[in-house]
Design an enzyme around this catalytic site. Sequence first.
Site, mmCIF file in Angstrom:
data_model
loop_
_atom_site.group_PDB
_atom_site.id
_atom_site.type_symbol
_atom_site.label_atom_id
_atom_site.label_comp_id
_atom_site.label_asym_id
_atom_site.label_seq_id
_atom_site.Cartn_x
_atom_site.Cartn_y
_atom_site.Cartn_z
ATOM 1 N N ASP A 95 50.690 -22.605 -11.886
ATOM 2 C CA ASP A 95 49.592 -21.705 -12.197
ATOM 3 C C ASP A 95 49.459 -20.690 -11.189
ATOM 4 O O ASP A 95 49.727 -20.567 -9.890
ATOM 5 C CB ASP A 95 48.320 -22.577 -12.217
ATOM 6 C CG ASP A 95 48.411 -23.602 -13.063
ATOM 7 O OD1 ASP A 95 49.219 -23.669 -14.138
ATOM 8 O OD2 ASP A 95 47.454 -24.689 -13.052
ATOM 9 N N ARG A 96 48.440 -19.716 -11.385
ATOM 10 C CA ARG A 96 48.272 -18.631 -10.758
ATOM 11 C C ARG A 96 47.141 -18.769 -9.629
ATOM 12 O O ARG A 96 47.528 -18.560 -8.552
ATOM 13 C CB ARG A 96 48.056 -17.232 -11.546
ATOM 14 C CG ARG A 96 47.479 -16.228 -10.620
ATOM 15 C CD ARG A 96 47.409 -14.781 -11.322
ATOM 16 N NE ARG A 96 47.052 -13.740 -10.469
ATOM 17 C CZ ARG A 96 46.979 -12.378 -10.694
ATOM 18 N NH1 ARG A 96 47.467 -12.263 -12.030
ATOM 19 N NH2 ARG A 96 46.692 -11.611 -9.916
#
Length: 358
Positions: free
Chosen positions: A95-96
Amino acid sequence: MSDTDARREPDAIAWPPSWPRVLDADFGPPPAGEYRATPEDFQVAEVLDFAPEGQGEHLWLHVEKRDLTTAMAVRELARLCEVSPRDVGYSGMKDRVAVTRQWLSVQLPGREAPTGLAEALAERGIRVLAEARHPRKLKRGVHRANRFRLRITGPAVADPTLEARWARLVEQGVANYFGPQRFGPDGRNLQRARSLLARGWRKRDDRDGMMLSAARSFLFNEQLAERVHDGSWHRLLPGEVAILDGTASQFTLETPDAELEARAARLDLHGSGVLWGVGGSVAAGEALDREARLAERYPALCAGLERAGVRLARRALRLRLGEPTLTRGEGELWLAFSLPRGAFATAVLRELIAHPTL
Protein backbone atom coordinates in the site's frame (compact mmCIF):
# COMPACT_ATOMS: atom_id res chain seq x y z
CA MET A 1 -32.08 -11.05 -26.67
CA SER A 2 -30.18 -14.16 -27.75
CA ASP A 3 -28.81 -16.71 -25.30
CA THR A 4 -25.30 -15.48 -26.10
CA ASP A 5 -26.22 -11.85 -25.37
CA ALA A 6 -27.85 -12.87 -22.12
CA ARG A 7 -24.68 -14.64 -20.99
CA ARG A 8 -22.58 -11.58 -21.82
CA GLU A 9 -24.79 -9.02 -20.12
CA PRO A 10 -23.03 -7.72 -16.96
CA ASP A 11 -24.38 -8.93 -13.63
CA ALA A 12 -26.09 -6.34 -11.45
CA ILE A 13 -23.83 -5.60 -8.48
CA ALA A 14 -24.77 -3.18 -5.72
CA TRP A 15 -21.88 -1.21 -4.21
CA PRO A 16 -20.71 -1.09 -1.51
CA PRO A 17 -21.42 -4.74 -0.64
CA SER A 18 -22.54 -5.63 2.87
CA TRP A 19 -20.21 -8.56 3.51
CA PRO A 20 -20.88 -9.71 7.08
CA ARG A 21 -18.29 -9.65 9.85
CA VAL A 22 -17.62 -12.73 11.94
CA LEU A 23 -17.73 -11.09 15.38
CA ASP A 24 -20.99 -9.17 15.02
CA ALA A 25 -23.09 -12.15 16.13
CA ASP A 26 -21.43 -12.25 19.56
CA PHE A 27 -20.24 -8.68 20.12
CA GLY A 28 -22.37 -6.52 17.85
CA PRO A 29 -20.93 -4.07 15.30
CA PRO A 30 -17.48 -2.74 16.23
CA PRO A 31 -17.04 0.84 17.50
CA ALA A 32 -15.61 3.60 15.36
CA GLY A 33 -11.86 3.77 15.08
CA GLU A 34 -9.07 5.36 13.09
CA TYR A 35 -6.08 3.74 11.44
CA ARG A 36 -3.43 4.87 8.97
CA ALA A 37 -3.70 8.55 9.92
CA THR A 38 -0.01 8.71 8.93
CA PRO A 39 2.17 6.23 7.02
CA GLU A 40 3.93 5.35 10.29
CA ASP A 41 0.62 3.99 11.64
CA PHE A 42 0.65 1.18 9.05
CA GLN A 43 3.95 -0.74 8.97
CA VAL A 44 4.51 -3.79 6.79
CA ALA A 45 7.57 -6.01 6.46
CA GLU A 46 7.75 -8.66 3.75
CA VAL A 47 9.08 -12.05 4.90
CA LEU A 48 11.12 -14.20 2.51
CA ASP A 49 12.15 -17.80 3.16
CA PHE A 50 15.50 -17.36 1.42
CA ALA A 51 18.31 -14.83 0.91
CA PRO A 52 20.13 -13.68 -2.24
CA GLU A 53 23.12 -15.86 -3.12
CA GLY A 54 25.63 -13.01 -3.33
CA GLN A 55 26.45 -13.30 -7.04
CA GLY A 56 24.60 -12.96 -10.34
CA GLU A 57 23.38 -10.35 -12.82
CA HIS A 58 20.45 -9.17 -10.69
CA LEU A 59 21.02 -6.63 -7.93
CA TRP A 60 18.61 -7.21 -5.06
CA LEU A 61 17.81 -4.29 -2.76
CA HIS A 62 16.06 -4.57 0.59
CA VAL A 63 14.28 -1.24 0.88
CA GLU A 64 12.08 0.68 3.27
CA LYS A 65 9.75 3.10 1.59
CA ARG A 66 7.30 5.66 2.96
CA ASP A 67 4.12 6.88 1.26
CA LEU A 68 4.96 5.08 -1.98
CA THR A 69 3.34 2.16 -3.76
CA THR A 70 5.49 -0.69 -4.98
CA ALA A 71 4.78 0.35 -8.57
CA MET A 72 6.10 3.86 -7.85
CA ALA A 73 9.29 2.43 -6.33
CA VAL A 74 9.73 0.11 -9.32
CA ARG A 75 9.47 2.99 -11.77
CA GLU A 76 11.95 5.08 -9.77
CA LEU A 77 14.50 2.28 -9.52
CA ALA A 78 14.17 1.57 -13.25
CA ARG A 79 14.67 5.25 -14.10
CA LEU A 80 17.77 5.62 -11.95
CA CYS A 81 19.30 2.41 -13.35
CA GLU A 82 18.29 3.31 -16.93
CA VAL A 83 16.43 0.04 -17.51
CA SER A 84 12.86 -0.87 -18.36
CA PRO A 85 10.44 -1.35 -15.43
CA ARG A 86 10.10 -4.91 -16.78
CA ASP A 87 13.69 -5.50 -15.61
CA VAL A 88 12.74 -4.70 -12.00
CA GLY A 89 11.32 -7.53 -9.91
CA TYR A 90 9.23 -7.58 -6.75
CA SER A 91 7.27 -10.19 -4.85
CA GLY A 92 4.24 -8.34 -3.49
CA MET A 93 2.39 -5.07 -4.00
CA LYS A 94 2.37 -2.83 -0.93
CA ASP A 95 0.00 0.00 0.00
CA ARG A 96 0.97 3.62 -0.45
CA VAL A 97 -0.02 5.18 2.90
CA ALA A 98 2.35 3.01 4.90
CA VAL A 99 5.96 2.38 5.85
CA THR A 100 6.85 -0.85 4.08
CA ARG A 101 9.91 -3.07 3.80
CA GLN A 102 10.39 -5.37 0.85
CA TRP A 103 12.99 -6.66 -1.64
CA LEU A 104 13.30 -5.32 -5.17
CA SER A 105 15.58 -6.65 -7.89
CA VAL A 106 17.02 -4.94 -10.96
CA GLN A 107 18.78 -6.69 -13.83
CA LEU A 108 22.26 -5.22 -14.38
CA PRO A 109 24.19 -7.77 -16.45
CA GLY A 110 27.89 -7.02 -16.60
CA ARG A 111 27.68 -3.68 -14.85
CA GLU A 112 27.58 -2.14 -11.42
CA ALA A 113 24.74 -0.10 -10.00
CA PRO A 114 24.87 3.62 -10.80
CA THR A 115 27.06 5.66 -8.47
CA GLY A 116 25.03 7.16 -5.65
CA LEU A 117 21.99 4.92 -6.27
CA ALA A 118 21.18 4.54 -2.57
CA GLU A 119 21.41 8.29 -2.00
CA ALA A 120 19.21 9.05 -5.02
CA LEU A 121 16.58 6.55 -3.85
CA ALA A 122 16.66 8.01 -0.33
CA GLU A 123 15.82 11.44 -1.74
CA ARG A 124 12.62 9.88 -3.10
CA GLY A 125 11.59 8.19 0.14
CA ILE A 126 13.19 4.80 -0.56
CA ARG A 127 15.86 3.81 1.98
CA VAL A 128 18.19 0.95 1.05
CA LEU A 129 18.65 -1.37 4.04
CA ALA A 130 20.75 -4.06 2.35
CA GLU A 131 21.85 -5.16 -1.10
CA ALA A 132 23.20 -8.34 -2.67
CA ARG A 133 23.51 -10.01 -6.05
CA HIS A 134 21.43 -12.99 -7.18
CA PRO A 135 21.29 -15.04 -10.43
CA ARG A 136 17.57 -14.55 -10.94
CA LYS A 137 14.92 -11.86 -10.97
CA LEU A 138 12.67 -11.58 -7.93
CA LYS A 139 9.35 -13.17 -8.93
CA ARG A 140 5.81 -12.29 -7.92
CA GLY A 141 4.38 -14.14 -4.94
CA VAL A 142 7.56 -15.78 -3.64
CA HIS A 143 7.43 -14.20 -0.18
CA ARG A 144 6.01 -16.34 2.61
CA ALA A 145 4.22 -13.73 4.70
CA ASN A 146 3.85 -10.09 5.66
CA ARG A 147 4.43 -8.84 9.20
CA PHE A 148 2.14 -5.95 10.19
CA ARG A 149 2.33 -3.38 12.98
CA LEU A 150 -0.75 -1.15 13.06
CA ARG A 151 -1.80 1.80 15.23
CA ILE A 152 -5.48 2.26 16.14
CA THR A 153 -6.96 5.39 17.70
CA GLY A 154 -10.45 6.77 18.34
CA PRO A 155 -13.41 5.44 20.36
CA ALA A 156 -12.49 1.80 19.67
CA VAL A 157 -9.45 2.10 21.94
CA ALA A 158 -11.72 2.56 24.98
CA ASP A 159 -14.19 -0.16 23.96
CA PRO A 160 -14.38 -2.76 26.78
CA THR A 161 -14.91 -5.61 24.31
CA LEU A 162 -11.85 -4.92 22.20
CA GLU A 163 -9.55 -7.37 23.97
CA ALA A 164 -12.24 -10.05 23.80
CA ARG A 165 -12.71 -9.40 20.08
CA TRP A 166 -8.98 -9.70 19.52
CA ALA A 167 -8.75 -12.90 21.58
CA ARG A 168 -11.55 -14.44 19.51
CA LEU A 169 -9.72 -13.66 16.27
CA VAL A 170 -6.53 -15.19 17.64
CA GLU A 171 -8.39 -18.31 18.75
CA GLN A 172 -10.82 -18.78 15.87
CA GLY A 173 -9.04 -17.13 12.95
CA VAL A 174 -10.07 -14.33 10.60
CA ALA A 175 -12.41 -14.43 7.60
CA ASN A 176 -10.04 -14.17 4.62
CA TYR A 177 -11.83 -11.41 2.70
CA PHE A 178 -10.08 -9.56 -0.08
CA GLY A 179 -9.67 -5.99 1.10
CA PRO A 180 -11.44 -2.96 -0.38
CA GLN A 181 -8.25 -1.77 -2.07
CA ARG A 182 -8.59 -4.71 -4.48
CA PHE A 183 -11.77 -3.14 -5.92
CA GLY A 184 -10.62 0.48 -6.19
CA PRO A 185 -12.41 3.62 -4.96
CA ASP A 186 -16.18 3.08 -5.00
CA GLY A 187 -15.64 -0.34 -6.55
CA ARG A 188 -14.47 1.13 -9.85
CA ASN A 189 -12.08 -1.74 -10.61
CA LEU A 190 -14.97 -4.17 -10.36
CA GLN A 191 -17.23 -2.05 -12.54
CA ARG A 192 -14.50 -1.80 -15.16
CA ALA A 193 -13.96 -5.56 -14.91
CA ARG A 194 -17.64 -6.17 -15.62
CA SER A 195 -17.43 -4.07 -18.79
CA LEU A 196 -14.21 -5.72 -19.99
CA LEU A 197 -15.51 -9.22 -19.40
CA ALA A 198 -18.84 -8.43 -21.04
CA ARG A 199 -17.23 -7.39 -24.33
CA GLY A 200 -14.37 -9.90 -24.12
CA TRP A 201 -11.26 -9.43 -22.00
CA ARG A 202 -8.05 -8.48 -23.82
CA LYS A 203 -4.64 -8.21 -22.21
CA ARG A 204 -3.96 -4.85 -23.84
CA ASP A 205 -6.89 -3.43 -21.84
CA ASP A 206 -5.69 -4.97 -18.55
CA ARG A 207 -1.95 -5.59 -18.80
CA ASP A 208 -1.42 -6.35 -15.13
CA GLY A 209 -4.59 -8.43 -14.82
CA MET A 210 -6.01 -6.16 -12.13
CA MET A 211 -9.51 -6.27 -13.57
CA LEU A 212 -9.49 -10.07 -13.70
CA SER A 213 -8.28 -10.06 -10.12
CA ALA A 214 -11.05 -7.69 -9.04
CA ALA A 215 -13.73 -9.94 -10.56
CA ARG A 216 -12.33 -13.13 -9.00
CA SER A 217 -11.90 -11.40 -5.64
CA PHE A 218 -15.49 -10.23 -5.65
CA LEU A 219 -16.78 -13.72 -6.41
CA PHE A 220 -14.61 -15.18 -3.64
CA ASN A 221 -15.86 -12.61 -1.13
CA GLU A 222 -19.43 -13.47 -2.07
CA GLN A 223 -18.75 -17.15 -1.29
CA LEU A 224 -17.10 -16.26 2.01
CA ALA A 225 -19.93 -13.90 2.95
CA GLU A 226 -22.44 -16.72 2.52
CA ARG A 227 -20.35 -18.97 4.76
CA VAL A 228 -19.99 -16.25 7.42
CA HIS A 229 -23.72 -15.61 7.28
CA ASP A 230 -24.61 -19.27 7.95
CA GLY A 231 -21.75 -19.83 10.40
CA SER A 232 -19.89 -22.42 8.31
CA TRP A 233 -16.85 -20.31 7.38
CA HIS A 234 -14.62 -21.97 10.01
CA ARG A 235 -16.02 -25.49 9.60
CA LEU A 236 -15.54 -28.19 6.97
CA LEU A 237 -18.44 -29.08 4.69
CA PRO A 238 -19.06 -32.39 2.90
CA GLY A 239 -17.08 -32.24 -0.33
CA GLU A 240 -14.96 -29.36 0.97
CA VAL A 241 -11.55 -28.70 -0.55
CA ALA A 242 -9.45 -28.24 2.58
CA ILE A 243 -6.21 -26.25 2.58
CA LEU A 244 -3.44 -27.07 5.03
CA ASP A 245 -2.53 -23.97 7.04
CA GLY A 246 0.59 -22.19 5.83
CA THR A 247 0.93 -24.28 2.65
CA ALA A 248 -0.55 -24.70 -0.80
CA SER A 249 -1.44 -28.32 -0.02
CA GLN A 250 -5.13 -29.10 -0.54
CA PHE A 251 -7.37 -32.15 -0.69
CA THR A 252 -11.07 -32.93 -1.05
CA LEU A 253 -13.00 -34.23 1.94
CA GLU A 254 -15.93 -36.55 1.31
CA THR A 255 -17.35 -36.38 4.83
CA PRO A 256 -15.35 -34.59 7.56
CA ASP A 257 -14.75 -36.88 10.53
CA ALA A 258 -14.02 -36.00 14.16
CA GLU A 259 -10.25 -35.88 13.62
CA LEU A 260 -10.51 -33.47 10.68
CA GLU A 261 -12.98 -31.28 12.54
CA ALA A 262 -10.57 -31.15 15.49
CA ARG A 263 -7.76 -30.11 13.17
CA ALA A 264 -9.97 -27.38 11.74
CA ALA A 265 -10.73 -26.17 15.28
CA ARG A 266 -6.94 -25.96 15.90
CA LEU A 267 -6.57 -23.88 12.69
CA ASP A 268 -4.51 -26.63 11.05
CA LEU A 269 -7.01 -26.93 8.19
CA HIS A 270 -9.24 -24.38 6.49
CA GLY A 271 -12.13 -24.65 4.09
CA SER A 272 -11.65 -22.94 0.74
CA GLY A 273 -13.48 -20.94 -1.88
CA VAL A 274 -12.95 -20.97 -5.61
CA LEU A 275 -11.10 -18.25 -7.51
CA TRP A 276 -13.15 -18.55 -10.67
CA GLY A 277 -11.63 -19.58 -13.96
CA VAL A 278 -11.16 -22.37 -16.48
CA GLY A 279 -10.86 -25.91 -15.16
CA GLY A 280 -13.08 -28.33 -13.33
CA SER A 281 -13.58 -27.87 -9.61
CA VAL A 282 -12.34 -30.64 -7.35
CA ALA A 283 -15.03 -29.85 -4.78
CA ALA A 284 -17.91 -32.27 -4.32
CA GLY A 285 -21.23 -32.60 -2.53
CA GLU A 286 -22.50 -29.55 -0.66
CA ALA A 287 -19.35 -27.53 -1.40
CA LEU A 288 -19.74 -28.05 -5.14
CA ASP A 289 -23.44 -27.16 -4.94
CA ARG A 290 -22.48 -23.80 -3.42
CA GLU A 291 -20.09 -23.11 -6.30
CA ALA A 292 -22.86 -23.89 -8.77
CA ARG A 293 -25.15 -21.42 -7.02
CA LEU A 294 -22.46 -18.75 -7.32
CA ALA A 295 -22.32 -19.27 -11.10
CA GLU A 296 -26.10 -18.98 -11.22
CA ARG A 297 -26.00 -15.66 -9.36
CA TYR A 298 -23.20 -14.14 -11.44
CA PRO A 299 -23.26 -15.86 -14.85
CA ALA A 300 -21.69 -12.99 -16.78
CA LEU A 301 -18.72 -12.62 -14.45
CA CYS A 302 -18.06 -16.36 -14.30
CA ALA A 303 -18.46 -16.88 -18.06
CA GLY A 304 -16.31 -13.82 -18.80
CA LEU A 305 -13.48 -15.12 -16.62
CA GLU A 306 -13.64 -18.48 -18.36
CA ARG A 307 -13.52 -16.83 -21.79
CA ALA A 308 -10.51 -14.80 -20.61
CA GLY A 309 -8.70 -18.09 -19.97
CA VAL A 310 -7.71 -17.46 -16.36
CA ARG A 311 -7.08 -20.74 -14.53
CA LEU A 312 -9.33 -21.82 -11.67
CA ALA A 313 -7.61 -21.73 -8.27
CA ARG A 314 -8.58 -21.87 -4.61
CA ARG A 315 -8.12 -19.65 -1.56
CA ALA A 316 -8.51 -20.44 2.13
CA LEU A 317 -11.65 -19.05 3.74
CA ARG A 318 -9.81 -18.38 6.98
CA LEU A 319 -6.54 -16.85 8.22
CA ARG A 320 -4.44 -17.72 11.23
CA LEU A 321 -2.82 -14.70 12.89
CA GLY A 322 0.90 -15.35 13.28
CA GLU A 323 2.65 -14.10 16.42
CA PRO A 324 -0.26 -11.83 17.44
CA THR A 325 0.26 -9.09 20.04
CA LEU A 326 -1.86 -6.22 21.34
CA THR A 327 -0.22 -3.32 23.16
CA ARG A 328 -2.04 -0.38 24.73
CA GLY A 329 -0.69 3.15 24.95
CA GLU A 330 -2.08 6.55 25.86
CA GLY A 331 -5.12 6.93 23.62
CA GLU A 332 -3.78 4.38 21.17
CA LEU A 333 -3.48 0.69 20.57
CA TRP A 334 -0.87 -1.22 18.56
CA LEU A 335 -1.56 -4.55 16.87
CA ALA A 336 1.16 -6.78 15.48
CA PHE A 337 0.66 -10.01 13.51
CA SER A 338 1.79 -11.92 10.45
CA LEU A 339 -0.43 -12.96 7.54
CA PRO A 340 0.33 -15.25 4.59
CA ARG A 341 0.96 -13.59 1.24
CA GLY A 342 -2.19 -12.45 -0.50
CA ALA A 343 -4.02 -11.77 2.78
CA PHE A 344 -5.25 -8.32 3.79
CA ALA A 345 -4.71 -6.61 7.15
CA THR A 346 -7.98 -4.78 6.52
CA ALA A 347 -9.77 -8.13 6.94
CA VAL A 348 -8.50 -8.10 10.54
CA LEU A 349 -9.22 -4.42 11.19
CA ARG A 350 -12.83 -4.54 9.96
CA GLU A 351 -13.63 -6.98 12.80
CA LEU A 352 -12.27 -4.57 15.40
CA ILE A 353 -13.18 -1.07 14.26
CA ALA A 354 -15.77 0.64 12.07
CA HIS A 355 -14.22 2.89 9.43
CA PRO A 356 -15.55 4.11 6.06
CA THR A 357 -12.69 2.44 4.15
CA LEU A 358 -13.26 -0.97 5.73
